[in-house]
Write an enzyme that holds these catalytic residues in place. Structure first.
Site, short mmCIF file in Angstrom:
data_model
loop_
_atom_site.label_atom_id
_atom_site.label_comp_id
_atom_site.label_asym_id
_atom_site.label_seq_id
_atom_site.Cartn_x
_atom_site.Cartn_y
_atom_site.Cartn_z
N ASN A 1 -38.70 -10.88 1.56
CA ASN A 1 -38.89 -10.09 0.34
C ASN A 1 -40.29 -9.49 0.23
O ASN A 1 -40.44 -8.33 -0.13
CB ASN A 1 -38.59 -10.95 -0.90
CG ASN A 1 -37.15 -11.42 -0.93
OD1 ASN A 1 -36.35 -11.03 -0.06
ND2 ASN A 1 -36.81 -12.25 -1.89
N HIS B 1 -37.38 36.82 -16.06
CA HIS B 1 -35.91 36.94 -16.23
C HIS B 1 -35.30 37.77 -15.11
O HIS B 1 -34.28 38.43 -15.30
CB HIS B 1 -35.55 37.59 -17.57
CG HIS B 1 -36.26 37.00 -18.74
ND1 HIS B 1 -35.74 35.97 -19.50
CD2 HIS B 1 -37.49 37.27 -19.27
CE1 HIS B 1 -36.61 35.65 -20.45
NE2 HIS B 1 -37.69 36.42 -20.33
N SER C 1 -24.14 36.77 12.30
CA SER C 1 -22.81 36.36 11.84
C SER C 1 -21.88 36.35 13.03
O SER C 1 -22.01 37.16 13.95
CB SER C 1 -22.33 37.35 10.78
OG SER C 1 -20.92 37.39 10.75
N LYS D 1 -25.32 41.57 10.89
CA LYS D 1 -25.97 40.64 9.96
C LYS D 1 -27.26 40.02 10.49
O LYS D 1 -27.41 39.73 11.66
CB LYS D 1 -25.00 39.51 9.58
CG LYS D 1 -23.85 39.95 8.72
CD LYS D 1 -24.27 40.43 7.35
CE LYS D 1 -24.79 39.30 6.51
NZ LYS D 1 -23.89 38.80 5.51
N GLU E 1 -32.25 29.46 3.31
CA GLU E 1 -31.12 28.90 2.55
C GLU E 1 -31.04 27.38 2.74
O GLU E 1 -30.70 26.65 1.81
CB GLU E 1 -29.82 29.57 2.99
CG GLU E 1 -29.75 31.03 2.58
CD GLU E 1 -28.59 31.76 3.22
OE1 GLU E 1 -27.72 32.21 2.49
OE2 GLU E 1 -28.54 31.85 4.46
N TYR F 1 -36.07 -9.86 -6.54
CA TYR F 1 -35.44 -9.14 -5.44
C TYR F 1 -33.92 -9.26 -5.51
O TYR F 1 -33.38 -10.32 -5.81
CB TYR F 1 -35.92 -9.68 -4.07
CG TYR F 1 -35.24 -8.98 -2.91
CD1 TYR F 1 -35.73 -7.78 -2.41
CD2 TYR F 1 -34.08 -9.49 -2.35
CE1 TYR F 1 -35.09 -7.11 -1.38
CE2 TYR F 1 -33.42 -8.83 -1.31
CZ TYR F 1 -33.94 -7.63 -0.83
OH TYR F 1 -33.30 -6.98 0.18
N GLN G 1 -32.19 -3.06 -0.62
CA GLN G 1 -32.19 -2.68 0.80
C GLN G 1 -31.80 -1.20 0.96
O GLN G 1 -32.20 -0.55 1.93
CB GLN G 1 -31.19 -3.56 1.55
CG GLN G 1 -30.99 -3.21 3.01
CD GLN G 1 -30.28 -4.33 3.77
OE1 GLN G 1 -30.84 -5.39 3.95
NE2 GLN G 1 -29.05 -4.08 4.17
N1 ARG Z 1 -33.33 -6.13 4.87
C1 ARG Z 1 -33.80 -6.53 3.60
C2 ARG Z 1 -34.21 -5.32 2.78
O1 ARG Z 1 -34.45 -4.34 3.35
C3 ARG Z 1 -34.97 -7.42 3.71
C4 ARG Z 1 -35.11 -8.38 2.60
C5 ARG Z 1 -33.97 -9.31 2.55
N2 ARG Z 1 -34.24 -10.42 1.76
C6 ARG Z 1 -33.32 -11.31 1.47
N3 ARG Z 1 -33.69 -12.33 0.79
N4 ARG Z 1 -32.10 -11.16 1.83
O2 ARG Z 1 -34.29 -5.38 1.57
#
Ligand code: ARG
Length: 460
Positions: free
Chosen positions: A113, A160, A281, A287, A294, A321, A326
């Site tokens: 995390n 405009h 085209s 064209k 675009e 988290y 992810q």
């Molecule tokens: N692959 C996960 C992400 O990108 C990493 C973190 C995952 N953490 C966990 N406790 N499962 O978020």
């Protein structure tokens, strides 16, 4: 069912559904973070060593093996196996395979995390710098065109999408340089919030081990460490901010593209987009389509999509988290890749575009671009603006019927409308005279263009 050998396999049963392995993995996307993941791991291991949680010899092994892994990935020799879910686990598994005991110590005091937050911040630091340079490239191309002879062309300005007042092409081009400058400032500002180190926040609550967070930050060149471990692992504001800024920049490029698609049409013929940036085209042999412009316009829609996806993904997430997060990488990487490509394309197109002075000049007296100037002339002569507006408005109505321009109306006729009009009125009429008469700072005239050109030459 597949046998797994993930790091938590002792808690969960040994088998995993193949479908689930495919579903949960992010390795296919986050493998591009490998350099940052490895840099973060080496810094973490160095700090662990200094804190006597890893021996000198173990650190040497870890560093050596991680360096080798980076080289293997660089050379395309690393086998990315989805069963490891993400880049963090894939690299850790390879490290343990190479070093055994030493590698098993690397994840001390760390969670994926805080690791993923670190990797993305490191990745973003580099990409922010690239982005700012690419924006500068487009600005420079616009500045070059604005400062060339073509910048001195008097063209109609629109509101405009109706002819409004005459401006110099250079001033028109520099309006886009202003927009892009704000984008650069936003990216630079985003850098400040990106450049904070989350490592040491662990899964959410930090650690009971004596980790030196500031040391890791120092090793990785961060300005500071995050203050709150829970916020550190649940925060994706910096990703949203970055993607918002890509959307904003994309919107600016899209507006330029839209302008130039219109200006390149037969009806306008104000500019010529180089053949290299047009396509033909498959059916209509004549064209020349401005497809690159675009696509710049179209891809802006995807950038908005990335932003909407991120904001929506985050809005219902409880502390801290959650795996939903992810999904941020797909949006982040897409947005960065797409905008970088659009900026490169825009720079190339701008560098090869020519204004058609002859065509612009031919129709310049259409549409009464000098009407406001006439009203302002009357103001100078003492007529209240509202009355001047009225007088000019009815004159324009008459001239439109007769197919005349304001400058073609004889003095006596003008004087019948307002006895304060003198023969000097003609200096306020016709587009070229109007441009020459602009007095306010930042206006569409020569003097103002010169000032802006000097400012940008200094600044870019
Ligand atoms: N692959 C996960 C992400 O990108 C990493 C973190 C995952 N953490 C966990 N406790 N499962 O978020």
């Amino acid at each position: 069912m597949l046998p797994t050998n993930k790091s938590w396999q002792n808690r969960l049963s040994n088998d995993q559904d193949e479908l689930a392995v495919e579903f949960v993995e992010s390795l296919s996307l986050d493998r591009r973070l490998y350099k940052y993941d490895i840099a973060g791991s080496i810094a973490h291991a160095e700090m662990l060593t200094e804190q006597h949680l890893v021996s000198r010899d173990e650190f040497r092994q870890i560093k050596q093996a991680l360096t080798e892994i980076a080289e293997e990935i660089d050379a395309g020799k690393f086998r990315f196996d989805k069963k490891y879910e993400d880049i963090h686990m894939a690299i850790e598994a390879a490290l343990i395979k190479k070093t055994g005991q030493a590698g098993k110590k690397l994840h001390t005091g760390r969670s994926r995390n805080d690791q993923v937050a670190l990797d993305m911040r490191l990745w973003l630091r580099d990409r922010l710098e690239i982005m700012v340079e690419l924006i500068k490239g487009v600005q420079k191309a616009l500045l070059k065109l604005a400062g060339s002879k073509q910048g001195q062309i008097v063209m109609p300005g629109y509101t405009h999408m109706q002819r409004a007042q005459p401006v110099l092409a250079g001033g028109y081009l520099l309006a886009y340089v202003e927009m892009l400058q704000r984008d650069r400032e936003r990216f630079n500002d985003c850098f400040k919030r990106v450049n904070v180190c989350p490592l040491g926040s662990g899964a959410l609550a930090g650690s009971s081990l004596p980790l030196d967070r500031s040391r890791v930050a120092e090793l990785l060149g961060f300005a500071s460490v995050t203050r709150n471990s829970m916020d550190s692992v649940s925060d994706r504001d910096y990703v949203v901010e970055y993607v918002f800024t890509t959307a904003m920049t994309g919107m600016h490029l899209s507006r330029l593209a839209e302008d130039w698609i219109i200006y390149a049409s037969q009806e306008f013929s104000f500019i010529r987009i180089d053949d290299a940036y047009c396509t033909g085209s498959s059916m209509m042999p004549q064209k020349r389509n401005p497809d690159m412009l675009e696509l710049i316009r179209g891809r802006c829609g995807s950038l908005y999509g990335n932003l909407t996806a991120l904001l929506t993904m985050m809005k219902g997430l409880p502390m801290t988290y959650n795996r939903d997060m992810q999904e941020d990488k797909k949006q982040l990487f897409d947005a960065a890749d797409m905008l970088e490509a659009c900026l490169q394309m825009a720079e190339a197109i701008v560098s090869h575009t020519k204004f058609n002075a002859e065509k612009i000049g031919r129709d310049l007296e259409d549409g009464f671009l000098d009407a406001t100037s006439l009203a302002e002339y009357l103001v100078i002569k003492g007529v209240p603006f509202r009355q001047a507006h009225q007088i000019t408005g009815s004159l324009v109505g008459e001239c439109e019927k007769q197919g005349r321009t304001l400058a073609e109306v004889p003095l006596q006729e003008l004087q019948k409308l307002c006895d304060k009009i003198d023969k000097d009125v003609y200096k306020s009429l016709s587009a070229n005279n109007v441009v020459a008469g602009y007095a306010t700072d930042g206006a569409g005239g020569k003097k103002q263009l010169q000032q802006q050109l000097e400012f940008w030459k200094e600044c870019l």
